[in-house]
Design an enzyme around this catalytic site. Structure first.
Site, mmCIF file in Angstrom:
data_model
loop_
_atom_site.group_PDB
_atom_site.id
_atom_site.type_symbol
_atom_site.label_atom_id
_atom_site.label_comp_id
_atom_site.label_asym_id
_atom_site.label_seq_id
_atom_site.Cartn_x
_atom_site.Cartn_y
_atom_site.Cartn_z
ATOM 1 N N HIS A 106 -5.322 -14.147 -9.247
ATOM 2 C CA HIS A 106 -4.314 -13.134 -9.548
ATOM 3 C C HIS A 106 -4.034 -13.025 -11.044
ATOM 4 O O HIS A 106 -3.565 -11.988 -11.508
ATOM 5 C CB HIS A 106 -3.034 -13.429 -8.777
ATOM 6 C CG HIS A 106 -3.127 -13.064 -7.334
ATOM 7 N ND1 HIS A 106 -2.044 -12.605 -6.611
ATOM 8 C CD2 HIS A 106 -4.177 -13.069 -6.468
ATOM 9 C CE1 HIS A 106 -2.425 -12.359 -5.366
ATOM 10 N NE2 HIS A 106 -3.712 -12.641 -5.254
ATOM 11 N N HIS A 267 -11.219 -16.152 0.437
ATOM 12 C CA HIS A 267 -10.584 -16.392 1.729
ATOM 13 C C HIS A 267 -11.322 -17.455 2.547
ATOM 14 O O HIS A 267 -11.155 -17.526 3.756
ATOM 15 C CB HIS A 267 -10.495 -15.079 2.508
ATOM 16 C CG HIS A 267 -9.585 -14.090 1.861
ATOM 17 N ND1 HIS A 267 -9.489 -12.771 2.272
ATOM 18 C CD2 HIS A 267 -8.725 -14.202 0.819
ATOM 19 C CE1 HIS A 267 -8.616 -12.137 1.511
ATOM 20 N NE2 HIS A 267 -8.139 -12.988 0.619
#
EC number: 1.11.1.21
Length: 726
Positions: A106, A267
């Site tokens: 991020h 993920h």
């Protein structure tokens, strides 16, 4: 009692009558000029990140400090930290790997290739808005977990580097082999004000994917890093998310394969957190009370941490080994049938309906659950193009590992500029096309070579305007955000820059300079182009009666066409360049705002921008040879005539049409048109801040100062990409 009696009585008791109300009397409080004039030109953007905000001082040398770092000792400490679960924020499955990967992702994921802004290179996740971004919930905990390590190593490692290195170590400690790591990200000490996050006033306002292609925005919703994991506008539809995914990852310069690899790789480890309703979550760090000490999102749901943690509101665990690297993401994605369900917080997600309970609980070893996926994860199965790539990775885990390693490296280093800026022992040797690689220097001109080249350029027949224009066209592509562009490489002579409309006049000088290079047999074209600007500026100053020396640092090299990604370099083509009085589109902001934007990309201050525009105008460096802003009758002479005539009240200005893009300056007495101008010219008389600077240069005693300031700013632009000179 009268008002005057009230005042008299309060004064008599020693109280100031004006300090009795409840108004905020602190500095900066109250109505501001931007409240009154919200469209006021943002000249302040050119004053960011000065030494006044830097506690380390202007003499601090990060590269020098980093050289003292025990790099592998730092990595060892980070590895230990990963499994040192803290009671104030317990680690899922005893590992912070997923949290640190998300923090690094991020931080880097704000990068936009359209304008080069955002990214991990400045440690901006420490500041608003990113420290309180809805998509960054709980990353305050990740940064706080790192504090003891940052405290230990001090200024030998920047926060910006530490964030990314922590993500790398998390991957490595989970069994993944990364592509490498390049340090060199220097911290800043205040928020970036120049990044356009969008016009929306409410968090999570949806944007159509088509809009993302026309604006420098990185996410499909205000406050997200990429896309809404529940699908566009919480639609819950995997297939409809494909366009949004391509738009956002495409804006970072990622293709479909890189996109699939990044989503799946990101993920493979960790989980999302949605133990209960998000209504239990308190204010973000910027809004949290002072006693929270920079932390936010305190939860009243259960213990608020661990098994009760709420972050996104989604409660998803993708793989059977959430702390160890695997190919389970793809195996689960294609092995099971997925049904839409909701998390305990009510967020839309998918569950493998036909799967056994094979997913370990993060805090209770006796519990298992079924695999779960985000809406956008299933896009990789149901979008035809993404599916092809995903099935290839399913059947070839090594190909997936290689793709993710390279994509992760690109993601986390995309805004650092050329590889020459990387430092540290784990910098990969391979040159990558997105790094805009350059060949190694093979010759550095001597002082005599430079003298001979200057004579050849001066005798070439090129005018001052042509000499200045070609040098500016080459150097002014530089972007301070991602350190791309600039004169090194002479890519002005390559595609696509050679065909840009803004460079049409400038490139006409290239054949002459290429001939000089060929005859010299030694110097690079890149050096000769910049040297042409030196000759032009020195000639113009001499014509104004001043003998000056424009500093020149040789050592540039010439890039090859195969080292130049045409598609990525197209993004450097300016929408506007107010320094050359160029504007391609009228549907994007105002001309004067785009001038500020360009100046900020060139890391210029307001005085530097002012001096350069004034000088470029009298040197006749408009992109099309027009007379707009050329407020002089002695073109090619480095005078302060631009400022003198702009501020002369003998002239009044009127727009030539309703667009108010071009103007005529008429003599107030005779009505004769004396000058023409663009908004990029008149702003130096209109805007109060820029006028104040222009008045300095228009003064009768300012000519020498103006020339000195112009030369300093000119040399700065010519050397913006000379990282070897740092």
């Amino acid at each position: 009692m009268s008002t005057s009696d009230d005042i008299h009585n309060t004064t008599a008791t020693g109280k100031c009558p004006f300090h009795q109300g409840g108004h905020d009397q602190s500095a900066g409080a109250g109505t501001t000029t931007r409240d009154w004039w919200p469209n006021q030109l943002r000249v302040d953007l050119l004053n960011q990140h000065s030494n006044r905000s830097n506690p380390l001082g202007e003499d601090f040398d990060y590269r020098k400090e980093f050289s003292k770092l025990d790099y592998y000792g730092l990595k060892k400490d980070l590895k230990a930290l990963l499994t040192e679960s803290q009671p104030w924020w317990p680690a899922d499955w005893g590992s912070y790997a997923g949290l640190f990967i998300r923090m690094a992702w991020h931080g880097a994921g704000t990068y936009r290739s359209i304008d080069g802004r955002g990214g991990a290179g400045r440690g901006q996740q420490r500041f608003a808005p990113l420290n309180s971004w809805p998509d960054n919930v709980s990353l305050d905990k990740a940064r706080r977990l790192l504090w003891p390590i940052k405290q230990k190593y001090g200024q030998k490692i920047s926060w910006a580097d530490l964030f990314i290195l922590a993500g790398n170590v998390a991957l490595e400690n989970s069994g993944f082999r990364t592509f490498g790591f390049g340090a060199g990200r220097e911290d800043v000490w205040e928020p970036d004000l120049d990044v356009n996050w969008g016009d929306e006033k409410a968090w999570l306002t949806h944007r159509h994917p088509e809009a993302l292609a026309k604006a420098p925005l990185g996410a499909t919703e205000m406050g997200l890093i990429y896309v809404n994991p529940e699908g566009p506008d919480h639609s819950g539809e995997p297939l409809s998310a494909a366009a949004a995914i391509r738009a956002t990852f495409g804006n970072m310069g990622m293709n479909d394969e890189e996109t699939v690899a990044l989503i799946a790789g990101g993920h493979t480890l960790g989980k999302t957190h949605g133990a209960g309703p998000t209504s239990n979550v308190g204010p973000d760090p910027e809004a949290a009370p002072i006693e929270e000490q920079g932390l936010g999102w305190a939860s009243t749901y259960g213990s608020g941490v661990g098994a009760d943690a709420i972050t996104s509101g989604l409660e998803v665990v993708w793989t059977q080994t959430p702390t160890q690297w695997s190919n389970y993401f793809f195996e689960n994605l294609f092995k099971y049938e997925w049904v839409q369900t909701r998390s305990p917080a009510g967020a839309i997600q998918f569950e493998a309906v036909d799967a056994p309970e094979i997913i370990p609980d993060p805090f209770d070893p006796s519990k298992k659950r079924k695999p779960t996926m985000l809406v956008t994860d299933l896009t990789l199965r149901f979008d035809p193009e993404f599916e092809k790539i995903s099935r290839r990775f399913l059947n070839d885990p090594q190909a997936f590992n290689e793709a993710f390693a390279r994509a992760w490296f690109k993601l986390t280093h995309r805004d650092m500029g050329p590889k020459s800026r990387y430092i540290g022992p784990e910098v990969p040797k391979e040159d990558l096309i997105w790094q805009d690689p350059l060949p190694q220097p093979i010759y550095n001109p001597t002082e005599q070579d430079i003298i001979d080249l200057k004579f050849a350029i001066a005798d070439s027949g090129l005018s001052v305007s042509e000499l200045v224009s070609v040098a500016w066209a080459s150097a002014s592509t530089f972007r301070g955000g991602d350190k791309r562009g600039g004169a090194n490489g002479a890519r002005l002579a390559l595609m696509p820059q050679r065909d840009w409309d803004v460079n049409a006049a400038a490139v006409r000088a290239l054949p002459v300079l290429e001939k000089i290079q060929k005859e010299s047999g030694k110097a690079s074209l890149a050096d000769i182009i910049v040297l042409a600007g030196v000759v032009g500026v020195e000639k113009a100053a001499s014509a104004a009666g001043l003998s000056i020396h424009v500093p020149f640092a040789p050592g540039r090299v010439d890039a090859r066409q195969d080292q130049t990604d045409i598609e990525m370099f197209e993004l450097l083509e300016p929408i506007a360049d107010g320094f050359r009085n160029y504007r391609a589109r009228l549907d994007v902001s105002t001309t004067e705002s785009l001038l500020i934007d360009k100046a900020q990309q060139l890391t210029l201050t307001a005085p530097e921008m002012t001096a350069l525009v004034g000088g470029m105008r009298v040197l006749g460096a408009n992109f099309d040879g027009s007379k707009n802003g050329v407020f002089t009758d002695r073109v090619g002479v480095l005078s302060n005539d631009f400022f003198v005539n702009l501020l002369d009240m003998r002239y009044e200005w009127k727009a030539t049409d309703e667009s108010k893009e071009l103007f005529e300056g008429r003599d107030r007495e005779t009505g004769e048109v004396k000058f023409t101008a663009s908004r990029a010219d008149l702003v130096f008389g209109s805007n109060s801040v820029l006028r104040a600077v222009a008045e300095v240069y228009a003064s009768s005693d300012a000519h020498e100062k103006f020339v000195k300031d112009f030369v300093a700013a000119w040399v700065k632009v010519m050397n913006l990409d000379r990282f070897d000179l740092l």
